[in-house]
Design a protein around this motif. Structure first.
Motif, PDB file in Angstrom:
ATOM      1  N   GLU A  39       0.840  -1.209   0.000  1.00  0.00           N
ATOM      2  CA  GLU A  39       0.000   0.000   0.000  1.00  0.00           C
ATOM      3  C   GLU A  39       0.874   1.258   0.000  1.00  0.00           C
ATOM      4  O   GLU A  39       0.631   2.192  -0.764  1.00  0.00           O
ATOM      5  N   ALA A  40       1.913   1.213   0.857  1.00  0.00           N
ATOM      6  CA  ALA A  40       2.849   2.341   0.940  1.00  0.00           C
ATOM      7  C   ALA A  40       3.544   2.560  -0.404  1.00  0.00           C
ATOM      8  O   ALA A  40       3.653   3.695  -0.883  1.00  0.00           O
ATOM      9  N   ARG A  41       3.991   1.434  -1.003  1.00  0.00           N
ATOM     10  CA  ARG A  41       4.657   1.511  -2.312  1.00  0.00           C
ATOM     11  C   ARG A  41       3.703   2.048  -3.382  1.00  0.00           C
ATOM     12  O   ARG A  41       4.085   2.858  -4.221  1.00  0.00           O
ATOM     13  N   GLU A  90       3.385   5.657  -2.838  1.00  0.00           N
ATOM     14  CA  GLU A  90       4.614   6.291  -3.344  1.00  0.00           C
ATOM     15  C   GLU A  90       4.576   6.389  -4.860  1.00  0.00           C
ATOM     16  O   GLU A  90       4.885   7.426  -5.437  1.00  0.00           O
ATOM     17  N   THR A  91       4.180   5.285  -5.490  1.00  0.00           N
ATOM     18  CA  THR A  91       4.088   5.232  -6.954  1.00  0.00           C
ATOM     19  C   THR A  91       3.087   6.266  -7.459  1.00  0.00           C
ATOM     20  O   THR A  91       3.371   6.997  -8.412  1.00  0.00           O
ATOM     21  N   ASP A  92       1.916   6.312  -6.786  1.00  0.00           N
ATOM     22  CA  ASP A  92       0.887   7.296  -7.158  1.00  0.00           C
ATOM     23  C   ASP A  92       1.429   8.716  -7.043  1.00  0.00           C
ATOM     24  O   ASP A  92       1.251   9.536  -7.953  1.00  0.00           O
ATOM     25  N   GLU A  93       2.101   8.976  -5.895  1.00  0.00           N
ATOM     26  CA  GLU A  93       2.671  10.311  -5.664  1.00  0.00           C
ATOM     27  C   GLU A  93       3.710  10.635  -6.722  1.00  0.00           C
ATOM     28  O   GLU A  93       3.757  11.746  -7.242  1.00  0.00           O
ATOM     29  N   MET A 148       5.329  13.352 -11.527  1.00  0.00           N
ATOM     30  CA  MET A 148       5.771  13.279 -12.923  1.00  0.00           C
ATOM     31  C   MET A 148       4.811  14.033 -13.832  1.00  0.00           C
ATOM     32  O   MET A 148       5.221  14.801 -14.700  1.00  0.00           O
ATOM     33  N   GLU A 149       3.498  13.804 -13.593  1.00  0.00           N
ATOM     34  CA  GLU A 149       2.469  14.479 -14.395  1.00  0.00           C
ATOM     35  C   GLU A 149       2.576  15.992 -14.223  1.00  0.00           C
ATOM     36  O   GLU A 149       2.540  16.734 -15.207  1.00  0.00           O
TER      37      GLU A 149
END
Length: 187
Positions: A60-62, A65-68, A73-74
Protein backbone atom coordinates in the motif's frame (compact mmCIF):
# COMPACT_ATOMS: atom_id res chain seq x y z
CA UNK A 1 -17.21 -71.32 42.10
CA UNK A 2 -18.78 -68.04 43.13
CA UNK A 3 -15.54 -66.77 44.70
CA UNK A 4 -13.67 -67.54 41.53
CA UNK A 5 -16.45 -65.88 39.58
CA UNK A 6 -16.32 -62.81 41.78
CA UNK A 7 -12.60 -62.71 41.45
CA UNK A 8 -12.92 -63.03 37.73
CA UNK A 9 -15.54 -60.30 37.61
CA UNK A 10 -13.35 -58.08 39.75
CA UNK A 11 -10.43 -58.68 37.40
CA UNK A 12 -12.60 -57.92 34.36
CA UNK A 13 -13.94 -54.73 35.97
CA UNK A 14 -10.42 -53.70 36.93
CA UNK A 15 -9.19 -54.34 33.41
CA UNK A 16 -12.18 -52.51 32.03
CA UNK A 17 -11.50 -49.58 34.34
CA UNK A 18 -7.80 -49.64 33.43
CA UNK A 19 -8.68 -49.89 29.77
CA UNK A 20 -11.13 -47.02 30.18
CA UNK A 21 -8.47 -44.93 31.90
CA UNK A 22 -5.90 -45.71 29.20
CA UNK A 23 -8.53 -44.91 26.57
CA UNK A 24 -9.34 -41.64 28.36
CA UNK A 25 -5.63 -40.87 28.79
CA UNK A 26 -5.02 -41.56 25.14
CA UNK A 27 -8.05 -39.51 24.19
CA UNK A 28 -6.83 -36.70 26.41
CA UNK A 29 -3.30 -36.98 24.98
CA UNK A 30 -4.75 -37.03 21.48
CA UNK A 31 -6.94 -34.02 22.36
CA UNK A 32 -3.91 -32.27 23.88
CA UNK A 33 -1.86 -32.99 20.78
CA UNK A 34 -4.70 -31.71 18.61
CA UNK A 35 -5.09 -28.65 20.80
CA UNK A 36 -1.35 -28.04 20.67
CA UNK A 37 -1.36 -28.55 16.92
CA UNK A 38 -4.32 -26.24 16.53
CA UNK A 39 -2.69 -23.73 18.85
CA UNK A 40 0.58 -24.00 16.93
CA UNK A 41 -1.28 -23.69 13.63
CA UNK A 42 -3.21 -20.75 15.00
CA UNK A 43 0.01 -19.10 16.17
CA UNK A 44 1.69 -19.77 12.84
CA UNK A 45 -1.40 -18.51 11.10
CA UNK A 46 -1.26 -15.34 13.20
CA UNK A 47 2.41 -14.91 12.28
CA UNK A 48 1.55 -15.45 8.62
CA UNK A 49 -1.37 -13.08 8.92
CA UNK A 50 0.81 -10.40 10.50
CA UNK A 51 3.48 -11.00 7.80
CA UNK A 52 0.82 -10.70 5.11
CA UNK A 53 -0.50 -7.55 6.82
CA UNK A 54 3.03 -6.12 6.83
CA UNK A 55 3.44 -7.01 3.15
CA UNK A 56 0.04 -5.51 2.34
CA UNK A 57 0.95 -2.34 4.25
CA UNK A 58 4.28 -2.21 2.44
CA UNK A 59 2.50 -2.73 -0.87
CA UNK A 60 0.00 0.00 0.00
CA UNK A 61 2.85 2.34 0.94
CA UNK A 62 4.66 1.51 -2.31
CA UNK A 63 1.43 2.02 -4.27
CA UNK A 64 0.97 5.40 -2.58
CA UNK A 65 4.61 6.29 -3.34
CA UNK A 66 4.09 5.23 -6.95
CA UNK A 67 0.89 7.30 -7.16
CA UNK A 68 2.67 10.31 -5.66
CA UNK A 69 5.58 9.78 -8.05
CA UNK A 70 3.21 9.52 -11.02
CA UNK A 71 1.40 12.66 -9.89
CA UNK A 72 4.72 14.47 -9.45
CA UNK A 73 5.77 13.28 -12.92
CA UNK A 74 2.47 14.48 -14.39
CA UNK A 75 2.85 17.84 -12.65
CA UNK A 76 6.44 18.07 -13.87
CA UNK A 77 5.39 17.13 -17.42
CA UNK A 78 2.57 19.67 -17.39
CA UNK A 79 4.97 22.26 -15.94
CA UNK A 80 7.54 21.40 -18.61
CA UNK A 81 4.80 21.56 -21.23
CA UNK A 82 3.70 24.95 -19.96
CA UNK A 83 7.37 26.06 -19.85
CA UNK A 84 7.81 24.81 -23.40
CA UNK A 85 4.66 26.66 -24.50
CA UNK A 86 5.92 29.79 -22.72
CA UNK A 87 9.34 29.40 -24.39
CA UNK A 88 7.66 28.78 -27.74
CA UNK A 89 5.58 31.96 -27.37
CA UNK A 90 8.72 33.86 -26.27
CA UNK A 91 10.59 32.54 -29.33
CA UNK A 92 7.64 33.51 -31.55
CA UNK A 93 7.61 36.95 -29.91
CA UNK A 94 11.35 37.32 -30.41
CA UNK A 95 11.02 36.26 -34.05
CA UNK A 96 8.27 38.86 -34.53
CA UNK A 97 10.43 41.50 -32.78
CA UNK A 98 13.35 40.53 -34.98
CA UNK A 99 11.21 40.76 -38.12
CA UNK A 100 9.90 44.18 -36.99
CA UNK A 101 13.43 45.40 -36.19
CA UNK A 102 14.67 44.06 -39.50
CA UNK A 103 11.85 45.88 -41.30
CA UNK A 104 12.57 49.07 -39.35
CA UNK A 105 16.29 48.76 -40.06
CA UNK A 106 15.64 48.21 -43.78
CA UNK A 107 13.29 51.20 -43.83
CA UNK A 108 15.88 53.37 -42.04
CA UNK A 109 18.57 52.10 -44.39
CA UNK A 110 16.39 52.92 -47.41
CA UNK A 111 15.65 56.36 -45.89
CA UNK A 112 19.38 56.91 -45.26
CA UNK A 113 20.17 55.84 -48.82
CA UNK A 114 17.47 58.19 -50.13
CA UNK A 115 18.80 61.05 -47.95
CA UNK A 116 22.36 60.23 -49.04
CA UNK A 117 21.24 60.18 -52.67
CA UNK A 118 19.49 63.54 -52.18
CA UNK A 119 22.59 64.95 -50.48
CA UNK A 120 24.78 63.60 -53.28
CA UNK A 121 22.42 65.08 -55.87
CA UNK A 122 22.50 68.42 -54.00
CA UNK A 123 26.31 68.28 -53.81
CA UNK A 124 26.54 67.42 -57.50
CA UNK A 125 24.12 70.28 -58.28
CA UNK A 126 26.17 72.68 -56.11
CA UNK A 127 29.37 71.51 -57.84
CA UNK A 128 27.72 72.04 -61.24
CA UNK A 129 26.67 75.56 -60.22
CA UNK A 130 30.20 76.27 -58.91
CA UNK A 131 31.68 74.79 -62.06
CA UNK A 132 29.39 76.96 -64.15
CA UNK A 133 30.41 80.03 -62.11
CA UNK A 134 34.08 79.11 -62.46
CA UNK A 135 33.61 78.60 -66.20
CA UNK A 136 31.79 81.94 -66.47
CA UNK A 137 34.48 83.67 -64.38
CA UNK A 138 37.15 82.01 -66.49
CA UNK A 139 35.41 83.21 -69.64
CA UNK A 140 35.08 86.74 -68.21
CA UNK A 141 38.76 86.66 -67.17
CA UNK A 142 39.70 85.32 -70.59
CA UNK A 143 37.65 88.03 -72.31
CA UNK A 144 39.10 90.77 -70.11
CA UNK A 145 42.58 89.33 -70.72
CA UNK A 146 41.89 89.25 -74.47
CA UNK A 147 40.69 92.82 -74.46
CA UNK A 148 43.70 93.83 -72.31
CA UNK A 149 46.08 92.02 -74.63
CA UNK A 150 44.32 93.56 -77.61
CA UNK A 151 44.46 97.04 -76.09
CA UNK A 152 48.10 96.60 -75.14
CA UNK A 153 48.96 95.18 -78.54
CA UNK A 154 47.15 98.03 -80.30
CA UNK A 155 48.94 100.55 -78.09
CA UNK A 156 52.28 98.87 -78.73
CA UNK A 157 51.60 98.80 -82.41
CA UNK A 158 50.81 102.50 -82.49
CA UNK A 159 54.00 103.06 -80.46
CA UNK A 160 56.03 101.09 -82.96
CA UNK A 161 54.50 103.08 -85.80
CA UNK A 162 55.29 106.32 -84.00
CA UNK A 163 58.89 105.24 -83.30
CA UNK A 164 59.33 104.22 -86.94
CA UNK A 165 58.13 107.63 -88.01
CA UNK A 166 60.48 109.28 -85.53
CA UNK A 167 63.27 106.86 -86.43
CA UNK A 168 63.83 105.89 -82.79
CA UNK A 169 64.33 102.37 -81.35
CA UNK A 170 61.27 100.45 -80.10
CA UNK A 171 61.11 99.75 -76.41
CA UNK A 172 58.43 98.53 -74.00
CA UNK A 173 59.65 100.89 -71.28
CA UNK A 174 60.04 104.58 -72.00
CA UNK A 175 63.64 105.42 -73.03
CA UNK A 176 66.04 107.26 -70.73
CA UNK A 177 65.62 110.55 -72.61
CA UNK A 178 62.23 110.87 -70.96
CA UNK A 179 60.46 110.75 -74.32
CA UNK A 180 57.10 109.51 -73.29
CA UNK A 181 55.04 111.80 -75.44
CA UNK A 182 52.40 109.32 -76.56
CA UNK A 183 51.71 108.17 -73.00
CA UNK A 184 51.60 104.53 -74.09
CA UNK A 185 53.88 103.33 -71.27
CA UNK A 186 53.45 99.86 -69.73
CA UNK A 187 52.23 100.40 -66.17
Amino acid sequence: GSVAEDHWNMKVTELRNQSERVRKDMAKQHQDERDLLIKTHAEELEVFKSKIKLLEDDLEARKQETDELEQAMEELESEKLSDMKKLQSEVTGLQADLAALSGEWNAKLAEKERCHEQEMNQLVQQQRVKMLQVEQNFELEQNSLRSFVLTTATSMLSQVKAKKKGGGAYSLTPDDSGDDSDGGGFD
